[in-house]
Motif scaffolding. Structure first.
Motif, PDB file in Angstrom:
ATOM      1  N   UNK A  97       0.896  -1.143   0.113  1.00 49.69           N
ATOM      2  CA  UNK A  97       0.088  -0.153  -0.230  1.00 49.69           C
ATOM      3  C   UNK A  97       0.785   1.194  -0.024  1.00 49.69           C
ATOM      4  N   UNK A  98       2.038   1.035  -0.282  1.00 46.89           N
ATOM      5  CA  UNK A  98       3.008   2.318  -0.446  1.00 46.89           C
ATOM      6  C   UNK A  98       2.887   3.316  -1.421  1.00 46.89           C
ATOM      7  N   UNK A  99       1.973   2.750  -2.305  1.00 46.22           N
ATOM      8  CA  UNK A  99       1.896   3.719  -3.321  1.00 46.22           C
ATOM      9  C   UNK A  99       0.384   4.241  -3.408  1.00 46.22           C
ATOM     10  N   UNK A 100      -0.398   4.133  -2.578  1.00 45.79           N
ATOM     11  CA  UNK A 100      -1.674   4.498  -2.406  1.00 45.79           C
ATOM     12  C   UNK A 100      -1.999   5.602  -1.247  1.00 45.79           C
ATOM     13  N   UNK A 101      -3.164   6.194  -1.275  1.00 42.21           N
ATOM     14  CA  UNK A 101      -3.438   7.541  -0.267  1.00 42.21           C
ATOM     15  C   UNK A 101      -4.334   6.785   0.854  1.00 42.21           C
ATOM     16  N   UNK A 102      -5.051   5.864   0.491  1.00 38.72           N
ATOM     17  CA  UNK A 102      -5.912   5.141   1.436  1.00 38.72           C
ATOM     18  C   UNK A 102      -5.915   3.662   1.199  1.00 38.72           C
ATOM     19  N   UNK A 103      -5.955   2.978   2.266  1.00 40.67           N
ATOM     20  CA  UNK A 103      -5.800   1.390   2.271  1.00 40.67           C
ATOM     21  C   UNK A 103      -6.760   0.883   3.541  1.00 40.67           C
ATOM     22  N   UNK A 104      -7.612   0.093   3.319  1.00 43.20           N
ATOM     23  CA  UNK A 104      -8.199  -0.634   4.347  1.00 43.20           C
ATOM     24  C   UNK A 104      -7.581  -2.242   4.511  1.00 43.20           C
ATOM     25  N   UNK A 105      -7.381  -2.763   5.628  1.00 39.20           N
ATOM     26  CA  UNK A 105      -6.807  -4.054   5.731  1.00 39.20           C
ATOM     27  C   UNK A 105      -7.798  -4.925   6.397  1.00 39.20           C
ATOM     28  N   UNK A 106      -8.079  -6.286   6.019  1.00 39.54           N
ATOM     29  CA  UNK A 106      -8.677  -7.059   6.638  1.00 39.54           C
ATOM     30  C   UNK A 106      -7.828  -8.120   6.954  1.00 39.54           C
ATOM     31  N   UNK A 107      -7.267  -8.383   8.288  1.00 38.61           N
ATOM     32  CA  UNK A 107      -6.388  -9.510   8.496  1.00 38.61           C
ATOM     33  C   UNK A 107      -7.374 -10.572   9.189  1.00 38.61           C
ATOM     34  N   UNK A 108      -6.951 -11.955   8.546  1.00 39.41           N
ATOM     35  CA  UNK A 108      -7.993 -13.237   8.809  1.00 39.41           C
ATOM     36  C   UNK A 108      -7.069 -14.047   9.406  1.00 39.41           C
ATOM     37  N   UNK A 109      -7.373 -14.364  10.710  1.00 41.56           N
ATOM     38  CA  UNK A 109      -6.821 -15.826  11.285  1.00 41.56           C
ATOM     39  C   UNK A 109      -7.752 -16.390  12.454  1.00 41.56           C
ATOM     40  N   UNK A 110      -7.194 -16.691  13.496  1.00 42.66           N
ATOM     41  CA  UNK A 110      -8.203 -17.158  14.416  1.00 42.66           C
ATOM     42  C   UNK A 110      -9.484 -16.250  14.588  1.00 42.66           C
ATOM     43  N   UNK A 111      -9.297 -14.913  14.961  1.00 41.83           N
ATOM     44  CA  UNK A 111      -9.995 -14.149  14.894  1.00 41.83           C
ATOM     45  C   UNK A 111      -9.783 -13.187  13.522  1.00 41.83           C
ATOM     46  N   UNK A 112     -10.601 -12.116  13.499  1.00 48.20           N
ATOM     47  CA  UNK A 112     -10.562 -11.303  12.249  1.00 48.20           C
ATOM     48  C   UNK A 112     -10.249  -9.762  12.877  1.00 48.20           C
ATOM     49  N   UNK A 113      -9.369  -8.994  12.197  1.00 43.40           N
ATOM     50  CA  UNK A 113      -9.227  -7.831  12.739  1.00 43.40           C
ATOM     51  C   UNK A 113      -8.954  -6.899  11.435  1.00 43.40           C
ATOM     52  N   UNK A 114      -8.338  -5.595  11.517  1.00 45.98           N
ATOM     53  CA  UNK A 114      -7.915  -4.960  10.572  1.00 45.98           C
ATOM     54  C   UNK A 114      -7.475  -3.603  10.835  1.00 45.98           C
ATOM     55  N   UNK A 115      -7.270  -2.701   9.589  1.00 48.31           N
ATOM     56  CA  UNK A 115      -6.773  -1.263  10.100  1.00 48.31           C
ATOM     57  C   UNK A 115      -7.546  -0.452   8.902  1.00 48.31           C
ATOM     58  N   UNK A 116      -7.524   1.040   9.141  1.00 49.86           N
ATOM     59  CA  UNK A 116      -7.757   1.854   8.003  1.00 49.86           C
ATOM     60  C   UNK A 116      -6.694   2.917   8.104  1.00 49.86           C
ATOM     61  N   UNK A 117      -6.051   3.322   6.950  1.00 51.37           N
ATOM     62  CA  UNK A 117      -5.131   4.226   7.111  1.00 51.37           C
ATOM     63  C   UNK A 117      -5.419   5.218   5.684  1.00 51.37           C
TER      64      UNK A 117
END
Length: 300
Positions: free
Chosen positions: A122-142
């Protein structure tokens, strides 16, 4: 954008529910290792303080990734977390005093987002959302280089999304671990079956395996659709061990694309995988440290 000078290093630590990963960062991650997550803070504390003796290079700071709602100003975490004994006390100050070094802390999924926007996919974009999938599910927004955390430092906890009429969450419905437990239960298997085994069974024509995968992908695709239409990021990245599968990523792309067309949502968000997998939280913890102490590592 964080920067770092040569010959200066950080101890990076990623505390998880089952294991603690660590490494030395000096332009890249070195001397990586791990140990099983201790059952008490006293044990954890001793383990962490022993890490510098295992790394011979000079350490100028400690960058830590943690599960839970992290308040970087107060230096503590709260709320539901995979390691409950970390909650509710000034962990950053305690460790800084004991290490006699600057210490930073940040939520693990936020760290993954910071890693991707710093030197990842995501180093080349202005906005990104992450969906991290594992035992539980989390994420982040930048957005525009800024990590969005919310009033209670809870933004990105996408696993809490309720997606059906039975009050089941995304972590209940979309986790590969929960999918594997479902297959094991329904198939009455004598031994636990994990997600990679289920994908292999599906390729061999196992209808139950195919149905379990389809159900998981269905709920994850709904969440990706909701994130794209709610935040409209330039790119949405999927992380976690399952994200390395090309077949899984293609299923998500196809189903989300179909949903967007069906609902008339004219958006062009890219869907891709994270560049980093097991090292993402460590690298993101370093990015957090460099953002808080931008000149420290330049001091010889």
């Amino acid at each position: 954008m964080p920067t770092q000078q040569d010959d200066n290093g950080l101890l990076a630590v990623d505390i998880g529910g089952t294991s603690v990963k660590y490494g030395y960062w000096n332009q890249q991650l070195e001397n990586s290792g791990s140990f099983k997550t201790p059952k008490t803070w006293a044990e954890m504390h001793d383990k962490l303080l022993s890490l510098p003796s295992q790394i011979t290079q000079p350490i100028r700071g400690v960058a830590i990734s943690l599960p839970g709602s992290v308040d970087i100003k107060k230096g503590q975490i709260s709320g539901t977390t995979a390691v409950p004994y970390l909650n509710g006390f000034a962990i950053r100050k305690e460790l800084s005093d004991d290490f006699q070094l600057p210490v930073t802390i940040q939520n693990d999924a936020n760290c993954a987002g910071l890693a991707e926007t710093w030197i990842g996919n995501a180093k080349d974009v202005s906005s990104v959302a992450l969906l991290i999938i594992g035992t539980g599910i989390g994420g982040s927004i930048i957005q525009d280089g800024q990590l969005l955390t919310g009033h209670d430092h809870f933004m990105g906890e996408f696993g809490y999304s309720i997606l059906n009429g039975q009050n089941k969450t995304l972590s209940d419905l979309g986790s590969p671990v929960q999918m594997a437990k479902k297959y094991t239960r329904i198939s009455e298997s004598l031994a636990p079956v994990d997600a990679p085994q289920i994908f292999e069974k599906a390729k061999q024509g196992d209808k139950l395996a195919q149905n379990c995968i389809n159900d998981m992908v269905h709920w994850l695709s709904l969440e990706v659709y909701n994130l794209i239409t709610s935040f409209n990021p330039d790119r949405l990245l999927i992380g976690g061990g399952i994200s390395i599968r090309d077949d899984f990523l293609e299923m998500i792309r196809n189903r989300v694309g179909t949903l967007l067309k069906q609902k008339g949502a004219t958006v062009t968000t890219d869907i891709d995988r994270c560049r980093f997998c097991n090292a993402s939280n460590l690298i993101g913890a370093v990015a957090q440290f460099l953002s808080e102490y931008p000149t420290l590592l330049a001091i010889k």
